[in-house]
Design an enzyme around this catalytic site. Structure first.
Site, PDB file in Angstrom:
ATOM      1  N   GLU A   2     -10.941   3.471   2.228  1.00 27.87           N
ATOM      2  CA  GLU A   2      -9.909   2.696   2.913  1.00 27.87           C
ATOM      3  C   GLU A   2     -10.447   1.384   3.465  1.00 27.87           C
ATOM      4  O   GLU A   2     -11.640   1.227   3.716  1.00 27.87           O
ATOM      5  CB  GLU A   2      -9.286   3.524   4.033  1.00 27.87           C
ATOM      6  CG  GLU A   2     -10.273   4.011   5.074  1.00 27.87           C
ATOM      7  CD  GLU A   2      -9.658   5.022   6.031  1.00 27.87           C
ATOM      8  OE1 GLU A   2      -9.721   4.771   7.249  1.00 27.87           O
ATOM      9  OE2 GLU A   2      -9.136   6.056   5.561  1.00 27.87           O
ATOM     10  N   CYS A  16     -11.594  -5.136   7.301  1.00 23.88           N
ATOM     11  CA  CYS A  16     -12.656  -4.164   7.546  1.00 23.88           C
ATOM     12  C   CYS A  16     -12.885  -3.396   6.247  1.00 23.88           C
ATOM     13  O   CYS A  16     -11.968  -2.753   5.726  1.00 23.88           O
ATOM     14  CB  CYS A  16     -12.247  -3.222   8.674  1.00 23.88           C
ATOM     15  SG  CYS A  16     -13.544  -2.102   9.204  1.00 23.88           S
ATOM     16  N   CYS A  30     -20.005   9.527   5.169  1.00 28.66           N
ATOM     17  CA  CYS A  30     -21.176   8.950   5.826  1.00 28.66           C
ATOM     18  C   CYS A  30     -22.146  10.068   6.165  1.00 28.66           C
ATOM     19  O   CYS A  30     -21.733  11.153   6.583  1.00 28.66           O
ATOM     20  CB  CYS A  30     -20.759   8.206   7.096  1.00 28.66           C
ATOM     21  SG  CYS A  30     -22.129   7.364   7.938  1.00 28.66           S
ATOM     22  N   CYS A  40     -22.331  10.167  13.302  1.00 30.03           N
ATOM     23  CA  CYS A  40     -22.000   9.794  14.676  1.00 30.03           C
ATOM     24  C   CYS A  40     -20.901  10.724  15.179  1.00 30.03           C
ATOM     25  O   CYS A  40     -19.890  10.933  14.502  1.00 30.03           O
ATOM     26  CB  CYS A  40     -21.551   8.340  14.732  1.00 30.03           C
ATOM     27  SG  CYS A  40     -22.849   7.164  14.284  1.00 30.03           S
ATOM     28  N   CYS A  80     -16.974   9.816  15.180  1.00 30.25           N
ATOM     29  CA  CYS A  80     -16.448   9.056  14.052  1.00 30.25           C
ATOM     30  C   CYS A  80     -15.831   9.965  12.998  1.00 30.25           C
ATOM     31  O   CYS A  80     -16.392  11.007  12.649  1.00 30.25           O
ATOM     32  CB  CYS A  80     -17.567   8.221  13.437  1.00 30.25           C
ATOM     33  SG  CYS A  80     -17.041   7.187  12.064  1.00 30.25           S
ATOM     34  N   GLY A 136     -18.668   4.621   6.218  1.00 34.00           N
ATOM     35  CA  GLY A 136     -20.048   4.592   5.765  1.00 34.00           C
ATOM     36  C   GLY A 136     -20.965   3.728   6.614  1.00 34.00           C
ATOM     37  O   GLY A 136     -20.523   2.978   7.481  1.00 34.00           O
ATOM     38  N   GLU A 137     -22.244   3.867   6.362  1.00 31.21           N
ATOM     39  CA  GLU A 137     -23.285   3.038   6.979  1.00 31.21           C
ATOM     40  C   GLU A 137     -23.696   1.987   5.948  1.00 31.21           C
ATOM     41  O   GLU A 137     -24.369   2.296   4.962  1.00 31.21           O
ATOM     42  CB  GLU A 137     -24.479   3.916   7.380  1.00 31.21           C
ATOM     43  CG  GLU A 137     -25.771   3.170   7.691  1.00 31.21           C
ATOM     44  CD  GLU A 137     -25.649   2.090   8.758  1.00 31.21           C
ATOM     45  OE1 GLU A 137     -25.827   0.902   8.399  1.00 31.21           O
ATOM     46  OE2 GLU A 137     -25.386   2.442   9.918  1.00 31.21           O
ATOM     47  N   SER A 174     -22.113  -4.341  10.054  1.00 33.65           N
ATOM     48  CA  SER A 174     -22.326  -3.497  11.227  1.00 33.65           C
ATOM     49  C   SER A 174     -23.211  -2.316  10.848  1.00 33.65           C
ATOM     50  O   SER A 174     -23.020  -1.691   9.801  1.00 33.65           O
ATOM     51  CB  SER A 174     -20.983  -2.981  11.757  1.00 33.65           C
ATOM     52  OG  SER A 174     -21.173  -2.095  12.832  1.00 33.65           O
ATOM     53  N   SER A 222     -23.692  -1.097  16.127  1.00 28.56           N
ATOM     54  CA  SER A 222     -22.888  -0.033  16.729  1.00 28.56           C
ATOM     55  C   SER A 222     -23.782   0.699  17.724  1.00 28.56           C
ATOM     56  O   SER A 222     -24.456   1.674  17.388  1.00 28.56           O
ATOM     57  CB  SER A 222     -22.373   0.914  15.647  1.00 28.56           C
ATOM     58  OG  SER A 222     -21.470   0.257  14.789  1.00 28.56           O
ATOM     59  N   LEU A 223     -23.777   0.209  18.951  1.00 29.15           N
ATOM     60  CA  LEU A 223     -24.721   0.692  19.953  1.00 29.15           C
ATOM     61  C   LEU A 223     -24.200   1.955  20.645  1.00 29.15           C
ATOM     62  O   LEU A 223     -24.830   3.008  20.601  1.00 29.15           O
ATOM     63  CB  LEU A 223     -25.000  -0.408  20.977  1.00 29.15           C
ATOM     64  CG  LEU A 223     -26.150  -0.160  21.937  1.00 29.15           C
ATOM     65  CD1 LEU A 223     -27.476  -0.071  21.193  1.00 29.15           C
ATOM     66  CD2 LEU A 223     -26.214  -1.258  23.000  1.00 29.15           C
ATOM     67  N   HIS A 224     -23.090   1.847  21.336  1.00 34.48           N
ATOM     68  CA  HIS A 224     -22.347   2.979  21.906  1.00 34.48           C
ATOM     69  C   HIS A 224     -23.117   3.779  22.955  1.00 34.48           C
ATOM     70  O   HIS A 224     -22.653   4.834  23.384  1.00 34.48           O
ATOM     71  CB  HIS A 224     -21.832   3.911  20.815  1.00 34.48           C
ATOM     72  CG  HIS A 224     -21.146   3.197  19.688  1.00 34.48           C
ATOM     73  ND1 HIS A 224     -20.203   2.217  19.920  1.00 34.48           N
ATOM     74  CD2 HIS A 224     -21.279   3.314  18.339  1.00 34.48           C
ATOM     75  CE1 HIS A 224     -19.782   1.760  18.743  1.00 34.48           C
ATOM     76  NE2 HIS A 224     -20.414   2.396  17.788  1.00 34.48           N
ATOM     77  N   ASN A 270     -10.724   5.701  19.958  1.00 34.83           N
ATOM     78  CA  ASN A 270      -9.540   6.013  19.172  1.00 34.83           C
ATOM     79  C   ASN A 270      -9.515   7.504  18.903  1.00 34.83           C
ATOM     80  O   ASN A 270     -10.476   8.052  18.343  1.00 34.83           O
ATOM     81  CB  ASN A 270      -9.608   5.273  17.828  1.00 34.83           C
ATOM     82  CG  ASN A 270      -8.524   4.230  17.688  1.00 34.83           C
ATOM     83  OD1 ASN A 270      -7.430   4.393  18.211  1.00 34.83           O
ATOM     84  ND2 ASN A 270      -8.834   3.163  16.979  1.00 34.83           N
ATOM     85  N   CYS A 330     -11.850   4.718  11.738  1.00 34.52           N
ATOM     86  CA  CYS A 330     -12.384   4.634  10.376  1.00 34.52           C
ATOM     87  C   CYS A 330     -12.427   6.005   9.723  1.00 34.52           C
ATOM     88  O   CYS A 330     -12.979   6.952  10.272  1.00 34.52           O
ATOM     89  CB  CYS A 330     -13.785   4.033  10.400  1.00 34.52           C
ATOM     90  SG  CYS A 330     -13.813   2.294  10.842  1.00 34.52           S
TER      91      CYS A 330
END
Length: 368
Positions: free
Chosen positions: A99, A120, A127, A131, A134, A174-175, A206, A229-231, A305, A348
Site C-alpha cells: 500500500e 508514502c 517487515c 516494532c 506497527c 517495511g524497513e 525513514s 523512527s526514534l519513538h 494510530n 502503515c
C-alpha cells in the site's frame, strides 16, 4: 491500467533504467533512441498499453508485449477520506499486497502550499523488524519489493489521482534500509531525467535505526533526506518497543547521526509516535529535546494510530501538547502531527493486513 497479465510474470518496464533498455534495444537491433522513446511513454505519458506507444514500430511493440509487463502493480482498491488523504492498495504478481498513501499538505501544520502532495511509499511486503506498535510487521516479513514495484507505486499514484506527487517519504510498509540496494535502484529511476525526474531533496528515507545504512546513505552523493523512527529517547524505552535497538543502541545510532551531519546539509527529522504510558512521559520529552537540539534535528510528534490487534493507546491531546511544548521551550523545531486519514486504516500496513487476512493468505494476528 496497472493490470498484471494472469498467464505469466514478466519483468516490468518500470524496473528498467535507460542503460538497461539501451542494451536491450542494441540486442534487438533497434536504434539507441528507442530506449528514450519507451521510457517517455512509461514515465512521462503514462501509457496504459503497449498499443499506445504509437511512435514505435508495431513489431517492436509486439515484441515488448511478449517479453515485458508494462507495470509491476495491479490496482486493487482506493480508500479516500474526508480530508482527501487517499490510500492505494496494490496487488503484486505473487498475490501479495502493498500500500501507498497520498497525503495533501496542510499549510497550518507544515507551512507548505496546500496543492503540494506527499506520497508514502512501501519498500517491503511486511517487515522483519517487529516494532511493537506497527501493523506492517504483524504478519511477519514476506519479501523485499523490486525496484519496479517501489518506483511503480509513484507512477500508479499519479495516474490514479491525476495529480503530480511533489514529495516522497519511504516510510510505508517495511524497513527501507533492509532493502537498500533495490531502494536505491528505484530512487535512480524516480530522480532521473528519463524517469519521474523528482529532485532528491524531495525524497525522505525513514529508518528504525540501521546504523551501517545510515552511514552508507551519508556517503551517497544525492541529497536525499533522512528521518529516524526514534519513538523513544532512551535505551530503556526503545528496547521495550523497538527490537532493532537491541542490535544498535541509542549511543551507536546517535554516533551515526553525527556522521550524517558531518556529511550532509539537510537537517535530520526525528519521528516520535506518542503512546500512552510507554514513551509519553515528560522526562522522555526533556531527553529527546537534548538529543534533537544537539543534532539540530526537527521532531515530528505523531499521536498513536489505533491498530486492530494491538493494545497500545494514544495519549490525551493535553499530554501530547505538553510533550510538544517541552521541546519547543527547549528551542527544538517540533510539530504535533494530528494525522490525516484516521478514517481509512491510516497506520502503515493495516489495509494490506485486512485484505490478506480476508483472502486467507495470512492468519489474523493474535492480539497482544
Amino acid at each position: 491500467m496497472f493490470d498484471i497479465p494472469p498467464s505469466r510474470v514478466l519483468p516490468a518496464l518500470t524496473g528498467l533504467s535507460i542503460d538497461d533498455l539501451s542494451a536491450l534495444m542494441a540486442d534487438w537491433g533497434q536504434p539507441a533512441f528507442r530506449a528514450g522513446q519507451i521510457l517517455d511513454w512509461v514515465w512521462k505519458k503514462k501509457a496504459g498499453t503497449f498499443e499506445e506507444m504509437t511512435n514505435l514500430p508495431a513489431a517492436l511493440r509486439d515484441r515488448l508485449a511478449e517479453t515485458h509487463r508494462l507495470h509491476a502493480l495491479e490496482h486493487s482498491r482506493t480508500q479516500g477520506s474526508a480530508d482527501t488523504t487517499r490510500k492505494f492498495l496494490f496487488k503484486l504478481h505473487d498475490g501479495r499486497y502493498v500500500e501507498s498513501v497520498l497525503i495533501p499538505a496542510n499549510p497550518a501544520l507544515y507551512g507548505e502550499r496546500s496543492d503540494r502532495r506527499t506520497l508514502c511509499v512501501s519498500s517491503q511486503v511486511g517487515c522483519a523488524y517487529g516494532c511493537k506498535f506497527c501493523a506492517s510487521g504483524l504478519a511477519g516479513f514476506s519479501r523485499n519489493l523490486e525496484p519496479a514495484e517501489i518506483a511503480g507505486q509513484v507512477l500508479a499514484a499519479e495516474w490514479l489521482s491525476g495529480e503530480r506527487v511533489d514529495n516522497l517519504v519511504f516510510m510505508g510498509m517495511g524497513e527501507p534500509f533492509a532493502n537498500f540496494d533495490r531502494l536505491m535502484a528505484a530512487i535512480e529511476i524516480i530522480t532521473s531525467e528519463w524517469g519521474l525526474h523528482l529532485g532528491a531533496r524531495h525524497l525522505t528515507i525513514s529508518t528504525s535505526g540501521l546504523v551501517p545504512q545510515i552511514r552508507k546513505l551519508a556517503d551517497h552523493p544525492q541529497q536525499i533526506r533522512l528521518a529516524i523512527s526514534l519513538h523513544g529517547a532512551t535505551d530503556e524505552v526503545r528496547d521495550r518497543i523497538m527490537p532493532v535497538n537491541k542490535k544498535w543502541k541509542t549511543a551507536e545510532l546517535f554516533e551515526a547521526l553525527d556522521y550524517w551531519n558531518s556529511r550532509k546539509k539537510q537537517h535530520l527529522t526525528l519521528e516520535y509516535i506518542l503512546i500512552e504510558n510507554v514513551n509519553d512521559d515528560l522526562e522522555q520529552a526533556r531527553i529527546l529535546a537534548s538529543h534533537a537540539r544537539r543534532l539540530k534535528a526537527k521532531v515530528n510528534l505523531i499521536p498513536y494510530n489505533t491498530v486492530e490487534g494491538l493494545d497500545w493507546v494514544r495519549p490525551s491531546e493535553a499530554q501530547c501538547r505538553a510533550f510538544r511544548d517541552i521541546l519547543k521551550n527547549a528551542g527544538v523545531s517540533a510539530t504535533l502531527r494530528l494525522e490525516k486519514g484516521h478514517d481509512i486504516d491510516a497506520a502503515c500496513g493495516q489495509l494490506r493486513l485486512k485484505q490478506e487476512t480476508e483472502e486467507g493468505i495470512i492468519e489474523a494476528p493474535a492480539k497482544g
